[in-house]
Design a protein around this motif. Structure first.
Motif, PDB file in Angstrom:
ATOM      1  N   THR A   1      42.782  51.870  16.948  1.00 42.97           N
ATOM      2  CA  THR A   1      43.742  52.621  17.765  1.00 42.97           C
ATOM      3  C   THR A   1      43.117  53.921  18.246  1.00 42.97           C
ATOM      4  O   THR A   1      42.551  54.672  17.437  1.00 42.97           O
TER       5      THR A   1
ATOM      6  N   LEU B   1      40.098  49.952  26.049  1.00 44.22           N
ATOM      7  CA  LEU B   1      40.850  48.693  26.119  1.00 44.22           C
ATOM      8  C   LEU B   1      39.911  47.509  26.341  1.00 44.22           C
ATOM      9  O   LEU B   1      40.056  46.462  25.716  1.00 44.22           O
TER      10      LEU B   1
ATOM     11  N   LYS C   1      43.453  49.507  20.995  1.00 41.14           N
ATOM     12  CA  LYS C   1      44.785  49.817  21.535  1.00 41.14           C
ATOM     13  C   LYS C   1      44.775  51.307  21.881  1.00 41.14           C
ATOM     14  O   LYS C   1      44.157  52.088  21.154  1.00 41.14           O
TER      15      LYS C   1
ATOM     16  N   GLU D   1      48.551  47.834  31.765  1.00 45.45           N
ATOM     17  CA  GLU D   1      49.449  46.898  31.057  1.00 45.45           C
ATOM     18  C   GLU D   1      49.256  45.483  31.589  1.00 45.45           C
ATOM     19  O   GLU D   1      49.214  44.524  30.823  1.00 45.45           O
TER      20      GLU D   1
ATOM     21  N   GLU E   1      51.430  45.355  25.099  1.00 40.02           N
ATOM     22  CA  GLU E   1      51.436  45.731  23.673  1.00 40.02           C
ATOM     23  C   GLU E   1      50.189  46.544  23.294  1.00 40.02           C
ATOM     24  O   GLU E   1      50.119  47.106  22.202  1.00 40.02           O
ATOM     25  N   LYS E   2      49.226  46.642  24.214  1.00 45.00           N
ATOM     26  CA  LYS E   2      47.969  47.346  23.907  1.00 45.00           C
ATOM     27  C   LYS E   2      47.992  48.827  24.305  1.00 45.00           C
ATOM     28  O   LYS E   2      47.100  49.585  23.940  1.00 45.00           O
ATOM     29  N   THR E   3      48.994  49.212  25.128  1.00 45.26           N
ATOM     30  CA  THR E   3      48.998  50.593  25.611  1.00 45.26           C
ATOM     31  C   THR E   3      50.372  51.235  25.455  1.00 45.26           C
ATOM     32  O   THR E   3      51.394  50.545  25.425  1.00 45.26           O
TER      33      THR E   3
ATOM     34  N   PHE F   1      51.305  51.819  16.471  1.00 42.88           N
ATOM     35  CA  PHE F   1      50.045  51.092  16.284  1.00 42.88           C
ATOM     36  C   PHE F   1      49.547  51.082  14.833  1.00 42.88           C
ATOM     37  O   PHE F   1      48.517  50.477  14.536  1.00 42.88           O
TER      38      PHE F   1
END
Ligand SMILES: NC(=O)C1=CN([C@@H]2O[C@H](COP(=O)(O)OP(=O)(O)OC[C@H]3O[C@@H](n4cnc5c(N)ncnc54)[C@H](O)[C@@H]3O)[C@@H](O)[C@H]2O)C=CC1
Ligand SMILES: CCCCCC(=O)/C=C/C=C\C=C\C=C\[C@@H](O)[C@@H](O)CCCC(=O)O
Length: 264
Positions: free
Chosen positions: A7, A26, A31, A50, A56-58, A82
């Motif tokens: 993260t 990314l 994340k 996104e 869900e990653k940002t 995260f």
């Protein structure tokens, strides 16, 4: 350090170098919490990230690095979403010689504020996972730019703070590496309207424009690639990495021998 599943928090991530940092993180499987004072500017880039990497990653968190309270709230939210913080990129910065106190407050104190709050989450001595902190300095943190003394001071401060924190972390066992990135001129909004940004030193704008012409500019992706090297190479701690058109170079600093009271 491999970035997959890690993260990262990036300040000043809505545009310019910060946005490129978020993107390369990314791309390498991290994340990313994107922090910026300018929510409107972050809207489009966030949508694009996104779409490309998955929502869900940002996460975007409105945060002014002049406020310790807002930084703490943003880091807390990042941990809630995260599960922890492994990487901090203290990137937010301005060039404004008229509001010189604000320049110092954002460029230097923002880095120190962000770092000290991040330690609460990242320091292995207090239950954190350790990790890496990257501070965005500048070539103006290694050699002075005559047209912007306050900006120069802020960036010299960032380099000094980074090197001291790296040594403190190593001596104390925080499990965190600290490195500074020192780019030359980069194609972003920050190098537009230079005379206005220079305030009382606007008479020196021509000298700076000449320097830009001589040195040329680099792309935000070049800066992000240099930062990536510092993130993934576990041997790098306390480095200042100069990034120019000709490539990236680790700076050598004079050392001092306290027993002989003279430079080595
Ligand atoms: N563009 C250049 O030639 C160079 C830039 N740098 C440094 O790189 C960093 C990023 O700069 P650029 O991307 O070029 O600038 P930029 O102006 O394109 O982006 C700066 C970002 O920081 C955000 N920001 C400003 N004040 C903030 C605050 N108080 N709290 C949170 N976010 C804030 C802005 O909203 C913006 O999204 C800065 O620290 C700058 O000093 C270093 C060397 C060269
Ligand atoms: C207009 C200010 C841009 C701020 C963005 C930034 O951080 C860019 C820095 C880029 C290069 C810095 C170079 C510094 C060089 C000095 O050490 C010296 O070699 C040049 C002195 C001549 C001068 O100041 O004009």
């Amino acid at each position: 350090m491999a970035l997959v599943g890690k993260t990262a928090v990036v300040t000043g991530a809505a545009m310019g170098i910060g946005r490129a940092l978020a993107e390369i993180l990314l791309e390498n499987g991290a994340k990313v919490a994107l922090l910026d004072i300018n929510e409107a500017a972050a809207e489009r880039p966030l949508q694009a990230l996104e779409q490309h990497f998955g929502a869900e990653k940002t996460i975007f968190l409105k945060c002014d690095v002049e406020s310790e309270e807002q930084i703490r709230a943003a880091f807390k939210k990042t941990v809630e979403i995260f599960g922890g913080i492994d990487i901090l990129c203290n990137n937010a910065g301005v060039l404004n010689e008229t509001s010189w106190e604000k320049t110092i407050s954002i460029n230097l104190m923002g880095v120190i504020r962000g770092t000290y709050v991040a330690l609460e989450q990242m320091n292995q001595l207090s239950g954190g996972r350790g990790g890496v902190i990257i501070n965005m300095a500048s070539m103006a943190g290694i050699g002075p730019l005559l047209s912007c003394p306050s900006y120069t001071a802020s960036k010299f401060g960032v380099v000094g703070f980074t090197r001291a924190m790296a040594a403190a972390s190593e001596a104390s066992g925080y499990g965190i590496r600290f490195n500074a990135v020192c780019p030359g001129f980069v194609q972003t909004d920050l190098i537009t309207n230079i005379p206005v940004r220079l305030g009382q030193f606007s008479n020196l704008a021509a000298a700076t424009h000449k320097l830009v012409d001589v040195m040329g500019t680099i792309a935000v992706s070049d800066v992000a690639a240099a930062a990536l090297e510092l993130l993934i190479d576990d041997t790098k701690n306390g480095e200042a990495l100069l990034v120019l058109q000709s490539g990236a170079t680790y700076m050598q600093f004079p050392t001092f021998n306290p027993t002989q009271n003279k430079p080595l």
